[in-house]
Each structure stands twice: as structure tokens, then as C-alpha cells.
Design an enzyme around this catalytic site. Structure first.
Site, PDB file in Angstrom:
ATOM      1  N   ASP A 370      30.566  14.479  13.191  1.00  0.00           N
ATOM      2  CA  ASP A 370      29.718  13.363  12.762  1.00  0.00           C
ATOM      3  C   ASP A 370      29.443  13.464  11.265  1.00  0.00           C
ATOM      4  OD1 ASP A 370      27.183  11.463  12.866  1.00  0.00           O
ATOM      5  OD2 ASP A 370      28.127  11.287  14.830  1.00  0.00           O
ATOM      6  N   ARG A 447      17.480   4.194   3.972  1.00  0.00           N
ATOM      7  CA  ARG A 447      18.072   5.515   4.223  1.00  0.00           C
ATOM      8  C   ARG A 447      18.758   6.005   2.944  1.00  0.00           C
ATOM      9  NH1 ARG A 447      22.575   8.047   8.297  1.00  0.00           N
ATOM     10  NH2 ARG A 447      21.284   9.720   9.060  1.00  0.00           N
ATOM     11  N   LYS A 480      34.292   6.946  14.707  1.00  0.00           N
ATOM     12  CA  LYS A 480      32.984   6.312  14.960  1.00  0.00           C
ATOM     13  C   LYS A 480      32.594   5.588  13.679  1.00  0.00           C
ATOM     14  CE  LYS A 480      28.179   7.743  15.957  1.00  0.00           C
ATOM     15  NZ  LYS A 480      27.367   8.941  16.200  1.00  0.00           N
ATOM     16  N   TRP A 481      32.567   4.275  13.741  1.00  0.00           N
ATOM     17  CA  TRP A 481      32.327   3.413  12.561  1.00  0.00           C
ATOM     18  C   TRP A 481      30.848   3.043  12.546  1.00  0.00           C
ATOM     19  CZ3 TRP A 481      36.255   0.391   9.666  1.00  0.00           C
ATOM     20  CH2 TRP A 481      35.698  -0.560   8.810  1.00  0.00           C
ATOM     21  N   ASP A 482      30.118   3.653  11.643  1.00  0.00           N
ATOM     22  CA  ASP A 482      28.659   3.478  11.626  1.00  0.00           C
ATOM     23  C   ASP A 482      28.234   2.469  10.559  1.00  0.00           C
ATOM     24  OD1 ASP A 482      26.047   3.959  12.353  1.00  0.00           O
ATOM     25  OD2 ASP A 482      26.205   6.131  12.206  1.00  0.00           O
ATOM     26  N   MET A 483      27.005   2.014  10.642  1.00  0.00           N
ATOM     27  CA  MET A 483      26.431   1.088   9.652  1.00  0.00           C
ATOM     28  C   MET A 483      24.923   1.245   9.770  1.00  0.00           C
ATOM     29  SD  MET A 483      25.018  -1.788   8.589  1.00  0.00           S
ATOM     30  CE  MET A 483      25.225  -3.158   7.523  1.00  0.00           C
ATOM     31  N   ASN A 484      24.332   1.911   8.766  1.00  0.00           N
ATOM     32  CA  ASN A 484      22.981   2.415   8.987  1.00  0.00           C
ATOM     33  C   ASN A 484      21.859   1.757   8.202  1.00  0.00           C
ATOM     34  OD1 ASN A 484      22.960   4.409  11.039  1.00  0.00           O
ATOM     35  ND2 ASN A 484      24.255   5.683   9.750  1.00  0.00           N
ATOM     36  N   ASP A 552      20.560   5.306  19.356  1.00  0.00           N
ATOM     37  CA  ASP A 552      20.313   6.674  18.881  1.00  0.00           C
ATOM     38  C   ASP A 552      19.329   7.388  19.800  1.00  0.00           C
ATOM     39  OD1 ASP A 552      22.021   6.825  16.780  1.00  0.00           O
ATOM     40  OD2 ASP A 552      20.553   6.349  15.233  1.00  0.00           O
TER      41      ASP A 552
HETATM   42  C1  GLA Z   1      23.444   6.965  12.858  1.00  0.00           C
HETATM   43  C2  GLA Z   1      24.143   7.124  14.180  1.00  0.00           C
HETATM   44  C3  GLA Z   1      24.004   8.548  14.676  1.00  0.00           C
HETATM   45  C4  GLA Z   1      24.572   9.493  13.653  1.00  0.00           C
HETATM   46  C5  GLA Z   1      23.907   9.273  12.316  1.00  0.00           C
HETATM   47  C6  GLA Z   1      24.589  10.070  11.225  1.00  0.00           C
HETATM   48  O1  GLA Z   1      22.087   7.065  12.983  1.00  0.00           O
HETATM   49  O2  GLA Z   1      23.657   6.218  15.107  1.00  0.00           O
HETATM   50  O3  GLA Z   1      24.645   8.701  15.904  1.00  0.00           O
HETATM   51  O4  GLA Z   1      25.957   9.276  13.564  1.00  0.00           O
HETATM   52  O5  GLA Z   1      23.952   7.907  11.927  1.00  0.00           O
HETATM   53  O6  GLA Z   1      24.021   9.861   9.995  1.00  0.00           O
END
Ligand code: GLA
Length: 734
Positions: A370, A447, A480-484, A552
Site C-alpha cells: 500500500d 490530507r 489499487k487506484w486511490d483518490m484521497n 476504510d
Molecule cells: C486511503 C485508502 C486506504 C489506504 C490509504 C493509504 O485512505 O482508502 O485503504 O490505501 O489511503 O494512504
């Protein structure tokens, strides 16, 4: 043919196995909506439309002295601004002279085999030739020289009708679209008493189902966050006030889009309903230059006359087969362990190899590295955008690490967050203008990160190239393509001032473009969507990524509520769900391994913990549960899904999956509130054959009894106790 046109009445009849959708072009060329509901053959339902003179409802000029004919009270198929209909319009366009009035009349139509295409946007597709038909109705505004095509995709066997809209500016002058919804559905029949279900929430608590009474006025569900959001899902269900899981009428409307959206319900002066969904028009407009066309995203409609279970099953089946794509859409995904909750940012190759050694012996099949593997990212303040492996953490690079993991028998997957940039990154230092930021203002951080301008091709090219070089550097089988974060600074230095209002949609088109390029270039990589958990859990994303990290929040008791809401539209196979450590990192709650496993199993199963710290007993439990998951995976993913309780209200959560041929079922129960001296847990099973006998925990009970008298379970008085019961038809195995 699923689509019929009656030359005499100018009626359009769309039939699926169980539903009928009917429209009519009236004498003046306006397109009226006649009916959507349970299938009715050989009957024109236009008798339902009874024009009445109601005060303050104006009449189009063509109606002459007929005061009963008003677009304010007639059911309209695609309502527009400025024609004397004071309900919510689906389309509003400003012409050169500043007027926003539109007058759309029927110009023609086409009926053809197959499903229409929408360029550059996700949409349902035919998985087999001949399963869908298309109706395109062309409407025109003569004054503005505009053409509006309404598309209908009829998936007859699936009880699914899709809608999409194309606007073509055939004039020599530019116009501005202020609003373009993808669908509007007027419902005039019924007693005027309706409920609707929507799915709201927040980070760590997504898609909480809320059922409310429809009231007069407009109820709006929307997102302005640049993502479909944790806060509202682009999905609505309208139903009779009496509708339950198994009985009653309900309509689903789900927008295939992952950005800013609006969806809502209006109840008007005559108690009639208008339900709508489309791009959010706040801070949005689109310059439709002369000769150009614009496609609005697709909406997926279904109707069930037999309650919510059927409505959900229609969506599940269609999304699995006709929305998700690629080789992973139907198959079992590798059971993965993700190191996020095990290590957060503090890991190295050594830690990962240790985790892998410990995991492989449990039956886990993939390790996902991750956040924290790139740039100099040791916390969330830096390095997004610098997609180069951190050689201090991963000495020798990804190739070496992945080879070692592969030799242990584990596949390897990687986390990325391509749409983001940290101010503390080489990318930002080199290209500060690539981040969305308003001139002469400081950006809104979230963030600690900023958002890349995904509307720009050069930005997308950079991300594409840098991700390709990572993905080509090792045997990477999952991303795993994230967007936070939510997006705030809607300004692109590449757009003119008059087109800044297009940015939110251009951003989404850019994300889709990049996803299309990457997923088609790497067909053997399984892509999973994520946005701080389930902040972008929508059909748009499922088109590119057949799997989405649901939340999460990995606390199984909270997950019951999240997965319950998610199940109304989205199939179990799309829900990524992991067993995590106790006390749970989000809530501090302790639950048994059995309960955590049962909840996570109702999804794409995996782990989010440090296996090195597990007791021998827990390791044995995991081994057993992994082999059970593998054994039951077919019924979990391919079975029909039934909600048996409401975990937002009830003392226990119960749900089941049953094969469509009714040969077997898997029942899941989790007690959510422990009580002293409790009543038995009692559930009425569903989806079984009333005429068959079933084996249930050593007893033989008829399907009729299980579904009507139910099953009573005396469970231990223990907090969060859970039970999974496999039920098999007895006759076949006798
Ligand atoms: C998000 C994702 C988590 C993890 C974090 C890493 O919050 O939902 O599962 O991958 O980013 O920064």
C-alpha cells in the site's frame, strides 16, 4: 422486438420481460411520458393522461384556446426550461440572445439492434450479441437549430433500460448548456404516496440507507466534491410507501458517473412525481460551440413489482455482466493481504517478505504493498506524483522484491494515487501549474495534498508514462487506484475563463481517459478502485475497475451497515472487503475472527493485518475460513443476494445468497446487540424452492417451511456472535 413504434398513435413501447416503458409524441410534437411499470402488453396506456385546466399553468401557443393542454401538468419525457413547465427541467441552454427558452419537438427516431455507444464515457454494453436494442428519439429546437437525441438501451432479459442524451448544436452560433440531466422520469399514476431510498454517509461510513417519505417540493441528493462521494451515492430508489424487500413497486435510477452529480425527486401540485439524475449543474456550464455535440452520462433504470430484492438483483446481474469488463469481472479474485493497517508507512522489503512468509502458509494468494513505497513518502505529507520506488525501503527495486514474493508463491499488487500531487514532490517543484489552483489564491489542502489537473492531456501523459514504467518494472498483477480528497480549487490554467465551469466534467473525462488507456494496456492486471475507502463507489468506476474498496472502516459491525446499503445497487463481487486486526483501528471494537471473516467474505475477500502477530489459534481459524471462502465463493458471487434484516434497525444482521436454480444457499447471521436471556434469532429464508426439501444443520426441512415459518436459531449469548449456514437441496443428494 423489445422496442415498438405505433405509426397511428405515435406511441413508443419498450418491453423487458417484466416491465413496460411507454412514451408518445402528441399532436403538437411534444414527447410525453406515458407509463413505466409492470409489463402490460397490447395496451396503450395513454388513457392515463387526462389534461385538466389548472390555474396558473400556461398553454403552448399551438394549443390555441385549449386551456387544459399545459406542459406544466402533462407527464414529459425530457422536460426543458422555458416552455411553461415549472417543475425541474432536465435541459437548460442559453442561446446567443441570452434567452434560456427551449422548445423541443419530435423530429424522428431510429430503432436498431445492439446498444448505443457513448464516446469517452462509461456505459453498459452487450455481453452477447442480440441482448440489447436501442431507440434513439431525435427532438429539435428550430429557433436554436439544436438537436437532442434521447437514447434508450433495452436489455429485455434483465429488466434494465438505460438512458443517455446527446445535444448537437447545428447552428452557426455557440450556445451555453446550463444544465443537462441524463434522465427525467414523470410518474403520474398511483395514489401520490411514495417513499424513496437514498444512500448517504461520510468517510468511514458510506452508503447508509435512508428511507424517507416523498414530500411536495424538491428533494436533492448531490455531490460537488469532484467525486461521487462518501456523502451521497448517485443512486435513488422510488417506491410505494408499502414496498418491502419482497413485495411492492420500486424504481431504481443509478447514474453511471463518478464526479459531481445531482439526483432528486420532485412532487408537484398534482402529487405527480418527477425523478431525475445527471451532472450537477452548480458551478457547471458547457460551451457548445457551433457544430459540436455533447453526451450526458448514462442512467440505468430498473423497475420491480416485487420489492427491493428483485430490483437489487437486476442491478447486480447487469453490472457484473454488462458493466464490469475484462478478465476479472466474473472470476474469483486472489485472496490478498494488504499491508496498510499492518504497517502504515513504516515498512521495507524485509517487513513485506516477513508478512508474505507468514501469509502464504495461511492460504493467502497476493500481497498488496500500500501507500509509502515511492519518492520519500514516510507519512502523508510528501511525494505524491513521484512514482519512483523508494530504494531505501525497497533496496534493489520492485523487480527484486516481487521476484522474492513470487518465489514464495504470492502474487504482488501495488497502491497508487495517480490524480494527486504533494507540494513536497519533484513533480510539483517542476510543474506547480499542473495542480488545480486559483490564481492569486492559496489552494485548499486536504490530507496535505493537491489535485492534478486531469483535464490536461500533458498531465495524463506524464501519469501514464510514469505508471507504465513502474508496472513494467516487475510482475505486478494488481493495482489499487486511490483518490484521497474532495476537490476544491476548480481552476485550470489551460482553460479560458468562459470554460472554467466545464472543468469538473473535463476532470472526470480525463480520469476515464487515463483509466481506459491503462486498463486496456494492462488487461492482465486487476484494477481496484478506492477513494479513501468508498468515496467513488459508483457504476462509472466499475466500468474500469470491477472491484472497489468499500470503506476504510474495517470494523465488521459497522461494515454490516455499509455493505447493506451498498448491496441495493452493487454486486458482492464488486465489494472489496478485508478482515482486519482487533481492536479495530477505526472504532476500537473487538470482534471474533469468525465474525470478521463472515462479514468480509460477502465481498472480494482479503486481509488487512499483520499475520506475524497472530496466535496459532487465529492462524488455524484463518486457514479454515480461507478454504471455506474458496469453497463458497461461487454461491457468494454468483448466487442471488437477499437481505433478510435491516442492520440499521434490527438486533441482528442476516443476509443470504442462493443459486438461481434454488439448489443451495448460504445464510449469514451476525448478532449486533447482545442481550441477556435473548429471544431466538428468527429468519425467514428466501430464494428456495417451496416444493423441495433442504438439509439445514443436520435437519431436513422443506423450502416452503424455511421461507414461510422460517428458521429459529438459539445462539450463544455472546457479543457479535456470528453464524454461517450452508443449505442444500436434500432431494438431489439423497
Ligand atoms: C486511503 C485508502 C486506504 C489506504 C490509504 C493509504 O485512505 O482508502 O485503504 O490505501 O489511503 O494512504
Amino acid at each position: 422486438m423489445a422496442i415498438l413504434f405505433d405509426e397511428n398513435t405515435h406511441g413508443f413501447f419498450l418491453h423487458t420481460v417484466n416491465t413496460t416503458y411507454q412514451m408518445q409524441v402528441d399532436t403538437f410534437g411534444f414527447l410525453l411520458h406515458v407509463f413505466y411499470g409492470q409489463r402490460i402488453d397490447g395496451q396503450d396506456m395513454n388513457y392515463l393522461i387526462i389534461p385538466v385546466d389548472r390555474g396558473f399553468s400556461g398553454n403552448p401557443y399551438d394549443a390555441g384556446t385549449d386551456r387544459r393542454y399545459s406542459l406544466d401538468t402533462l407527464p414529459l419525457e425530457y422536460p426543458v426550461e422555458g416552455v411553461g413547465d415549472y417543475r425541474q427541467p432536465a435541459l437548460s441552454i442559453t442561446g446567443k440572445n441570452g434567452s434560456t427558452s427551449l422548445d423541443l419537438r419530435y423530429k424522428g427516431h431510429k430503432i436498431f439492434h445492439g446498444k448505443y455507444n457513448i464516446p469517452s464515457l462509461p456505459a453498459l454494453y452487450e455481453s452477447e450479441e442480440g441482448m440489447a436494442e436501442t431507440l434513439e428519439i431525435i427532438l429539435g429546437d428550430e429557433t436554436l437549430s439544436l438537436e437532442v437525441s434521447l437514447f434508450y438501451g433495452v436489455f429485455a432479459e434483465k429488466d434494465i433500460i438505460t438512458r443517455a442524451v446527446k445535444v448537437v448544436n447545428k447552428s452557426s452560433e455557440d450556445v451555453v448548456m446550463n444544465r443537462i440531466f441524463s434522465a427525467s422520469l414523470d410518474i403520474q399514476h398511483g395514489d401520490g404516496f411514495w417513499d424513496f431510498l437514498h444512500f448517504h454517509g461520510r468517510h468511514n461510513m458510506e452508503r447508509i440507507c435512508e428511507r424517507v417519505r416523498v414530500c411536495h417540493g424538491i428533494t436533492l441528493i448531490n455531490s460537488r466534491r469532484g467525486i461521487s462521494s462518501h456523502h451521497h451515492n448517485p443512486f435513488l430508489i422510488l417506491c410505494d410507501e408499502t414496498t418491502t424487500e419482497d413485495a411492492g413497486s420500486c424504481y431504481g435510477m443509478n447514474l453511471v458517473y463518478s464526479g459531481n452529480f445531482s439526483a432528486g425527486i420532485e412532487q408537484d401540485q398534482t402529487d405527480a412525481i418527477r425523478m431525475f439524475a445527471g451532472l450537477n449543474d452548480e458551478n457547471f456550464s458547457w460551451n457548445l460551440t457551433a457544430g459540436e455535440s455533447f453526451f450526458a452520462p448514462e442512467v440505468v433504470l430498473t423497475f420491480s413489482a416485487s420489492g427491493f430484492s428483485r430490483l437489487s438483483q437486476n442491478y447486480h446481474d447487469t453490472y457484473r455482466h454488462n458493466l464490469c469488463r475484462g478478465k476479472f469481472k466474473l472470476c474469483r479474485r486472489p485472496i490478498m493481504i494488504n499491508n496498510w493497517e499492518a504497517t502504515y508507512f513504516a515498512f521495507s522489503s524485509r517487513t513485506l517478505v516477513e508478512i508474505a512468509r507468514s501469509a502464504v502458509d495461511l492460504g493467502i494468494e497476493m500481497l498488496v504493498m500500500d501507500d509509502g513505497w515511492f519518492g520519500k513518502r514516510n507519512d502523508d505529507t510528501s511525494s505524491l506524483g513521484d512514482w519512483k520506488v523508494n530504494l531505501e525501503k525497497i533496496p534493489g527495486g520492485l523487480g527484486l522484491l516481487v521476484d522474492e514474493l513470487n518465489s514464495l508463491g504470492l502474487k504482488f499488487g501495488l497502491w497508487v494515487e495517480p490524480e494527486m500531487v504533494s507540494e513536497d514532490s519533484d513533480l510539483y517543484r517542476k510543474h506547480p501549474d499542473w495542480a488545480l489552483c486559483i490564481p492569486n489564491r492559496n489552494p485548499i489542502r486536504s490530507r496535505h495534498q493537491l489535485v492534478l489537473d486531469m483535464s490536461r492531456a500533458d498531465v495524463r501523459d506524464y501519469i501514464y508514462t510514469s505508471l507504465c514504467s513502474v508496472l513494467d518494472s516487475a510482475n505486478i498483477e494488481y493495482v489499487k487506484w486511490d483518490m484521497n480528497r474532495s476537490i476544491a480549487d476548480w481552476f485550470s490554467c489551460k482553460l479560458l475563463s468562459e470554460t472554467q465551469s466545464e472543468l469538473s466534467h473535463r476532470y472526470m473525462l480525463g480520469v476515464y481517459d487515463l483509466l481506459e488507456r491503462l486498463t486496456s494496456h494492462y488487461p492482465d492486471i486487476l484494477f481496484e478502485g478506492c477513494a479513501g475507502g468508498g468515496g467513488r463507489f459508483d457504476p462509472g468506476m466499475l466500468y474500469y475497475q470491477p472491484l472497489i474498496w468499500c470503506s476504510d472502516n474495517t470494523d465488521p459491525i459497522e461494515r454490516l451497515k455499509i455493505q447493506y446499503g451498498t448491496s441495493f445497487a452493487y454486486p458482492v463481487s464488486s465489494v472489496s472487503s478485508h478482515v482486519s486486526a482487533v481492536p479495530n483501528h477505526q472504532t476500537g471494537r473487538c470482534t471474533s475472527f469468525a465474525t470478521r471473516c463472515i462479514v468480509a467474505m460477502s465481498g472480494s475477500f482479503g486481509f488487512e493485518l499483520d499475520p506475524r502477530s497472530l496466535s496459532a489459534y487465529d492462524r488455524e481459524t484463518i486457514r479454515k475460513q480461507i478454504s471455506e471462502y474458496k469453497h463458497f465463493q461461487h454461491i457468494i458471487h454468483d448466487g442471488l443476494y437477499y437481505r433478510l434484516s435491516n442492520p440499521l434497525k434490527d438486533r441482528y444482521a442476516a443476509w443470504m445468497m442462493a443459486y438461481a436454480d434454488k439448489s443451495a444457499a448460504l445464510l449469514n447471521i451476525v448478532v449486533m446487540h447482545v442481550e441477556a436471556n435473548p429471544r431466538h434469532v428468527h429468519v425467514l429464508l428466501k430464494g428456495l424452492d417451496g416444493e423441495s426439501l433442504y438439509k439445514v444443520e443436520g435437519k431436513t426441512i422443506s423450502g416452503k417451511a424455511l421461507m414461510n415459518a422460517g428458521l429459529s436459531l438459539s445462539l450463544p449469548t455472546q457479543e457479535y456472535y456470528s453464524k454461517q449456514i450452508y443449505i442444500e437441496r436434500a432431494d438431489e443428494n439423497a
